[in-house]
Structures are given as structure tokens and as C-alpha cells.
Scaffold this motif. Structure first.
Motif, PDB file in Angstrom:
ATOM      1  N   LYS A   8     -19.284 -18.370 -22.128  1.00  0.00           N
ATOM      2  CA  LYS A   8     -20.369 -17.533 -22.651  1.00  0.00           C
ATOM      3  C   LYS A   8     -20.974 -16.687 -21.532  1.00  0.00           C
ATOM      4  CE  LYS A   8     -21.590 -17.835 -26.414  1.00  0.00           C
ATOM      5  NZ  LYS A   8     -21.084 -17.139 -27.630  1.00  0.00           N
ATOM      6  N   ASN A   9     -21.008 -17.252 -20.314  1.00  0.00           N
ATOM      7  CA  ASN A   9     -21.502 -16.468 -19.188  1.00  0.00           C
ATOM      8  C   ASN A   9     -20.630 -15.246 -18.945  1.00  0.00           C
ATOM      9  OD1 ASN A   9     -23.598 -18.249 -18.752  1.00  0.00           O
ATOM     10  ND2 ASN A   9     -22.601 -19.342 -17.086  1.00  0.00           N
ATOM     11  N   PHE A  10     -19.317 -15.398 -19.096  1.00  0.00           N
ATOM     12  CA  PHE A  10     -18.419 -14.264 -18.898  1.00  0.00           C
ATOM     13  C   PHE A  10     -18.683 -13.157 -19.914  1.00  0.00           C
ATOM     14  CE2 PHE A  10     -15.900 -16.574 -15.850  1.00  0.00           C
ATOM     15  CZ  PHE A  10     -15.294 -15.574 -15.115  1.00  0.00           C
ATOM     16  N   GLN A  11     -19.145 -13.545 -21.091  1.00  0.00           N
ATOM     17  CA  GLN A  11     -19.441 -12.526 -22.093  1.00  0.00           C
ATOM     18  C   GLN A  11     -20.616 -11.644 -21.688  1.00  0.00           C
ATOM     19  OE1 GLN A  11     -19.831 -14.858 -25.725  1.00  0.00           O
ATOM     20  NE2 GLN A  11     -17.785 -14.221 -26.362  1.00  0.00           N
ATOM     21  N   ALA A  12     -21.421 -12.119 -20.728  1.00  0.00           N
ATOM     22  CA  ALA A  12     -22.522 -11.289 -20.247  1.00  0.00           C
ATOM     23  C   ALA A  12     -21.991 -10.003 -19.629  1.00  0.00           C
ATOM     24  CB  ALA A  12     -23.357 -12.056 -19.214  1.00  0.00           C
ATOM     25  N   PHE A  13     -20.770 -10.059 -19.081  1.00  0.00           N
ATOM     26  CA  PHE A  13     -20.162  -8.842 -18.531  1.00  0.00           C
ATOM     27  C   PHE A  13     -19.073  -8.296 -19.445  1.00  0.00           C
ATOM     28  CE2 PHE A  13     -16.795  -6.737 -16.101  1.00  0.00           C
ATOM     29  CZ  PHE A  13     -17.516  -5.686 -15.558  1.00  0.00           C
ATOM     30  N   ALA A  14     -18.159  -9.159 -19.890  1.00  0.00           N
ATOM     31  CA  ALA A  14     -16.973  -8.705 -20.616  1.00  0.00           C
ATOM     32  C   ALA A  14     -17.184  -8.587 -22.116  1.00  0.00           C
ATOM     33  CB  ALA A  14     -15.806  -9.650 -20.337  1.00  0.00           C
ATOM     34  N   SER A  15     -18.330  -9.025 -22.605  1.00  0.00           N
ATOM     35  CA  SER A  15     -18.677  -8.926 -24.021  1.00  0.00           C
ATOM     36  C   SER A  15     -17.719  -9.728 -24.889  1.00  0.00           C
ATOM     37  CB  SER A  15     -18.731  -7.459 -24.454  1.00  0.00           C
ATOM     38  OG  SER A  15     -19.308  -7.333 -25.735  1.00  0.00           O
ATOM     39  N   ASN A  16     -17.635  -9.343 -26.161  1.00  0.00           N
ATOM     40  CA  ASN A  16     -16.868 -10.097 -27.154  1.00  0.00           C
ATOM     41  C   ASN A  16     -15.489  -9.467 -27.303  1.00  0.00           C
ATOM     42  OD1 ASN A  16     -17.066 -12.323 -28.880  1.00  0.00           O
ATOM     43  ND2 ASN A  16     -17.265 -11.017 -30.674  1.00  0.00           N
ATOM     44  N   GLY A  17     -14.706  -9.504 -26.220  1.00  0.00           N
ATOM     45  CA  GLY A  17     -13.411  -8.835 -26.226  1.00  0.00           C
ATOM     46  C   GLY A  17     -12.302  -9.705 -26.761  1.00  0.00           C
ATOM     47  N   ILE A  18     -11.088  -9.142 -26.774  1.00  0.00           N
ATOM     48  CA  ILE A  18      -9.956  -9.852 -27.370  1.00  0.00           C
ATOM     49  C   ILE A  18      -9.615 -11.128 -26.603  1.00  0.00           C
ATOM     50  CG2 ILE A  18      -8.228  -8.523 -26.092  1.00  0.00           C
ATOM     51  CD1 ILE A  18      -6.503  -8.675 -28.705  1.00  0.00           C
ATOM     52  N   PHE A  19      -9.902 -11.170 -25.297  1.00  0.00           N
ATOM     53  CA  PHE A  19      -9.631 -12.381 -24.511  1.00  0.00           C
ATOM     54  C   PHE A  19     -10.887 -13.210 -24.260  1.00  0.00           C
ATOM     55  CE2 PHE A  19      -6.384  -9.322 -22.680  1.00  0.00           C
ATOM     56  CZ  PHE A  19      -5.375  -9.767 -23.506  1.00  0.00           C
ATOM     57  N   THR A  20     -12.039 -12.695 -24.666  1.00  0.00           N
ATOM     58  CA  THR A  20     -13.294 -13.404 -24.398  1.00  0.00           C
ATOM     59  C   THR A  20     -14.067 -13.668 -25.687  1.00  0.00           C
ATOM     60  OG1 THR A  20     -14.351 -11.273 -23.907  1.00  0.00           O
ATOM     61  CG2 THR A  20     -13.531 -12.549 -22.039  1.00  0.00           C
ATOM     62  N   SER A  21     -13.350 -14.021 -26.746  1.00  0.00           N
ATOM     63  CA  SER A  21     -13.998 -14.387 -28.009  1.00  0.00           C
ATOM     64  C   SER A  21     -13.141 -15.423 -28.715  1.00  0.00           C
ATOM     65  CB  SER A  21     -14.186 -13.157 -28.903  1.00  0.00           C
ATOM     66  OG  SER A  21     -12.950 -12.534 -29.180  1.00  0.00           O
ATOM     67  N   SER A  22     -13.732 -16.098 -29.651  1.00  0.00           N
ATOM     68  CA  SER A  22     -13.024 -17.139 -30.395  1.00  0.00           C
ATOM     69  C   SER A  22     -12.098 -16.515 -31.430  1.00  0.00           C
ATOM     70  CB  SER A  22     -14.031 -18.055 -31.098  1.00  0.00           C
ATOM     71  OG  SER A  22     -14.897 -18.672 -30.164  1.00  0.00           O
ATOM     72  N   THR A  23     -11.007 -17.178 -31.743  1.00  0.00           N
ATOM     73  CA  THR A  23     -10.066 -16.656 -32.729  1.00  0.00           C
ATOM     74  C   THR A  23     -10.640 -16.702 -34.139  1.00  0.00           C
ATOM     75  OG1 THR A  23      -9.016 -18.826 -32.866  1.00  0.00           O
ATOM     76  CG2 THR A  23      -8.045 -17.234 -31.363  1.00  0.00           C
ATOM     77  N   THR A  24     -11.779 -17.364 -34.297  1.00  0.00           N
ATOM     78  CA  THR A  24     -12.460 -17.357 -35.608  1.00  0.00           C
ATOM     79  C   THR A  24     -13.393 -16.164 -35.740  1.00  0.00           C
ATOM     80  OG1 THR A  24     -14.180 -18.773 -34.649  1.00  0.00           O
ATOM     81  CG2 THR A  24     -12.373 -19.870 -35.811  1.00  0.00           C
ATOM     82  N   ASP A  25     -13.530 -15.373 -34.706  1.00  0.00           N
ATOM     83  CA  ASP A  25     -14.476 -14.260 -34.697  1.00  0.00           C
ATOM     84  C   ASP A  25     -13.861 -13.037 -35.377  1.00  0.00           C
ATOM     85  OD1 ASP A  25     -15.847 -11.797 -33.545  1.00  0.00           O
ATOM     86  OD2 ASP A  25     -17.080 -13.398 -32.692  1.00  0.00           O
ATOM     87  N   PRO A  26     -14.593 -12.356 -36.269  1.00  0.00           N
ATOM     88  CA  PRO A  26     -14.049 -11.153 -36.930  1.00  0.00           C
ATOM     89  C   PRO A  26     -13.645 -10.060 -35.939  1.00  0.00           C
ATOM     90  CG  PRO A  26     -16.018 -11.923 -38.075  1.00  0.00           C
ATOM     91  CD  PRO A  26     -15.918 -12.729 -36.810  1.00  0.00           C
ATOM     92  N   ASP A  27     -14.380  -9.921 -34.811  1.00  0.00           N
ATOM     93  CA  ASP A  27     -14.015  -8.911 -33.820  1.00  0.00           C
ATOM     94  C   ASP A  27     -12.676  -9.236 -33.177  1.00  0.00           C
ATOM     95  OD1 ASP A  27     -16.236  -7.300 -34.167  1.00  0.00           O
ATOM     96  OD2 ASP A  27     -17.417  -8.337 -32.643  1.00  0.00           O
TER      97      ASP A  27
END
Length: 353
Positions: A8-27
Motif C-alpha cells: 500500500k505504501n508503494f501505491q503512494a507513488f505508483a498508484s493503482n497500476g497493473i502491477f500495484t493493484s489486486s486482481t480483484t480490482d476493476p482497474d
């Protein structure tokens, strides 16, 4: 699942990207339906001209330094930086249409494209690597001042810079100044994901672009570095790779895309380097339901299973035996028919890639 604290800390920079989000996420789902098509075999072959151009510039810069040093050769320092410049230039040019010219910048002693410092600074701060004395000034010596907050400020500032860069790329794509409708950004703006029937949300484009720009080049740069390291340490392997290249290319001074599949030993060298030093050292999965592994180990729903790829890829039963120490560099492991020739059963298909 991308849901642990460090992730979740990495999302502070990389946001909700294809490698930084859960596979259950619509994005994740919409991006996963669109983006992989840019990296299939046909697309990569279409990118070949751009990749060759970037490689040519890279070799030109290194050759200049070797020639200037005379017959004794030259010490080329910070090799990883050179590889990162080349792969970043190639990936971003192929996928987005932007030429960052990092290799030329580095060769001329100029500052690299702002993206390089931006992502290195943001991720470095996330990992605790930053010049806090410069960031905090005299307050660095105040025991009551929060160094954690200072690192967070660096991350947020770098993210603002990265968002501005991606926004500029999006607008240039819309105006037709870089890329086209078939570029990664063009597809996210214009195409619906075939698996969901949905467009990629505009707010999600930043995360996907940053994910591709960072992960797409660092992994390749690292693999190039390890492969050349091991070839330099194993002269017999280097000689065999060079002999194969000369045999396949003949009188040609540069390889074409059709030459590449005819270089099995060179491919084996890359695979062996990846086996010993995978660009991703571990993967993790969260159990979707209570699961009994091999009838012995109960994994509860939501519990995380971590897979150590470095250890897995050095298993004696899969990689040792007639091929020697599994921690040693031996590209013969990956040559076609190698197991059969050694009297061994074929490896598991997931162990050979």
C-alpha cells in the motif's frame, strides 16, 4: 492481492497500476484486458526497429569510449545506469512513442530525462533511501522531527512530478504529437477492454503508465547486466555465444528480427541468468478459500503464500545433476533437448521458463 502495508505504501507513488493493484480490482481487470496485447510476439517484432535503433545508439556511445582509451581498452563505470538508460528509452519509445534520449544525454554528460530522477527518488524514499539532511535542513538534528514524514513528503512531491509528466504524455498523445491510437496511452483512451467491456478510467491511466515505465525497463536492464556479468566470468560461454552470433549473422553487420530465433545458445544465456537472478525474486498469492496443500498444510482463506523464486530456481533435483552445481552458470541447461540428452526426464514446463 496488493493489500499489505509495504504494498500500500508503494501505491503512494505508483498508484493503482497493473502491477500495484489486486486482481480483484476493476482497474486491474480493465488494464489486464488491454495492455498485454502490446507485448505479444507480433508486437515485439514490430518494435524491433526501434529496439535496434536504441541498441545502436548505446553501442555507439560505448564504442566512442573504448576507441578513446586506446588499445588497452576502457573501464566503463556505472554499467547498470547505461543499461537502464537504454531499456527505458526503448520501452517508452515502443509503448508510448516518447523518445527520452537518455543514452544520448548520458553520453553527452547531460542530466537524464526527469522521469529517471523522479521514479528513483520516489521509490528510493519509499524504501528509506533519501538525502534527509538536504530535505529537512537543520530539523534533521531535532530528535522530535519526524524523518518518516520527511520521506513521505519526498514521495508525494515525486508523485506530483510524475503525474505532471504522464498528463503531458496523455495530452501529446491526444494531439497526435507522440504515439498513435495503437500506443499504450492511445489504447487506454480509445479502446474498451475485451474482458470487461469497460474503458480504462482516466484517473487510472497514471498508475498503469508509471507501472509500465518503471517495471518494463528495470527488469530488462537487470537481466542484461547479469547476463553480461556471467559471460565475462565464463570465457568459454562467451566464446560459444559469439561463435553462434557470427555463424547466424554471416556477413550481416546487424541482426534482423528473423535472426533472433536462430540464436538458441544466446537465448539460453539469458534464461540461465534469469534463473540465477530472477528480476522478480518472489511472488505471493492470497488463498481465495481454505485450501489443503498436498494433504498436509492448511492455508486459510486470505492467508498469504510466498514463493521464493531464487530458491526454487536453484533446486538440485531440477537444475543440478549432470549440469553441475545449480548455483553455477551453465546455459547448457536450457538448450533444446538438454534433459533428454543427459538421460533425464523433461523438466516441468513451468520450471523451464
Amino acid at each position: 492481492m496488493f493489500n499489505r502495508r509495504l504494498q500500500k505504501n508503494f501505491q503512494a507513488f505508483a498508484s493503482n497500476g497493473i502491477f500495484t493493484s489486486s486482481t480483484t480490482d476493476p482497474d486491474w481487470a480493465s488494464a489486464h484486458g488491454l495492455l498485454p496485447r502490446f507485448f505479444n510476439a507480433l508486437k515485439v517484432k514490430a518494435f524491433y526497429g526501434t529496439i535496434l535503433d536504441k541498441t545502436r545508439v548505446f553501442m555507439h556511445e560505448w564504442s566512442k569510449r573504448v576507441a578513446a582509451a586506446g588499445p588497452e581498452g576502457a573501464l566503463l563505470e556505472h554499467a547498470n545506469d547505461w543499461f537502464a538508460c537504454m531499456t527505458a528509452d526503448a520501452v517508452v519509445k515502443c509503448a508510448i512513442g516518447l523518445d527520452m534520449r537518455n543514452v544520448e544525454r548520458k553520453g553527452a554528460g547531460e542530466a537524464l530525462h526527469p522521469f529517471i530522477a523522479c521514479f528513483r527518488g520516489g521509490i528510493g524514499a519509499l524504501l528509506g533511501h533519501a538525502d534527509l539532511k538536504k530535505e529537512m535542513g537543520l530539523s534533521y538534528y531535532n530528535p522530535l522531527a519526524s524523518k518518516k514524514d520527511a520521506l513521505h513528503r519526498i514521495v508525494l512531491r515525486r508523485r506530483e512530478e510524475a503525474e505532471a509528466m504522464v498528463s503531458d504524455m496523455v495530452e501529446k498523445t491526444r494531439r497526435g504529437e507522440i504515439g498513435d491510437a495503437n500506443s499504450v496511452i492511445g489504447a487506454m483512451l480509445n479502446d474498451k477492454a475485451p474482458n470487461t467491456g469497460e474503458y480504462v478510467r482516466l484517473q487510472a491511466i497514471y498508475g498503469h503508465v508509471i507501472n509500465l515505465m518503471v517495471a518494463g525497463h528495470e527488469t530488462t536492464a537487470t537481466t542484461l547486466a547479469w547476463t553480461l556479468y556471467y559471460l565475462s566470468k565464463n570465457p568459454a560461454c562467451e566464446a560459444k555465444a559469439l561463435a553462434e552470433i557470427r555463424d547466424v549473422l554471416g556477413d550481416a553487420t546487424e541482426p534482423t528480427a528473423d535472426h533472433i530465433p536462430r540464436l538458441p545458445y544466446l537465448e539460453a544465456c539469458f534464461r540461465e541468468a534469469l534463473r540465477l537472478h530472477p528480476a522478480v525474486t518472489a511472488i505471493a498469492r492470497d488463498a481465495a478459500a481454505d485450501t489443503l496443500l498436498k494433504g498436509k498444510w492448511l492455508v486459510r482463506r486470505g492467508q498469504r503464500v510466498n514463493i521464493n523464486l531464487v530458491a526454487l530456481q536453484r533446486r538440485e533435483d531440477q537444475w543440478g545433476g549432470p549440469f553441475g552445481d545449480p548455483s553455477s552458470f551453465n546455459p547448457e541447461r536450457f538448450m533444446p533437448g538438454a534433459c533428454e540428452a543427459a538421460g533425464l526426464p523433461p523438466r516441468h514446463p513451468q520450471a523451464s521458463h
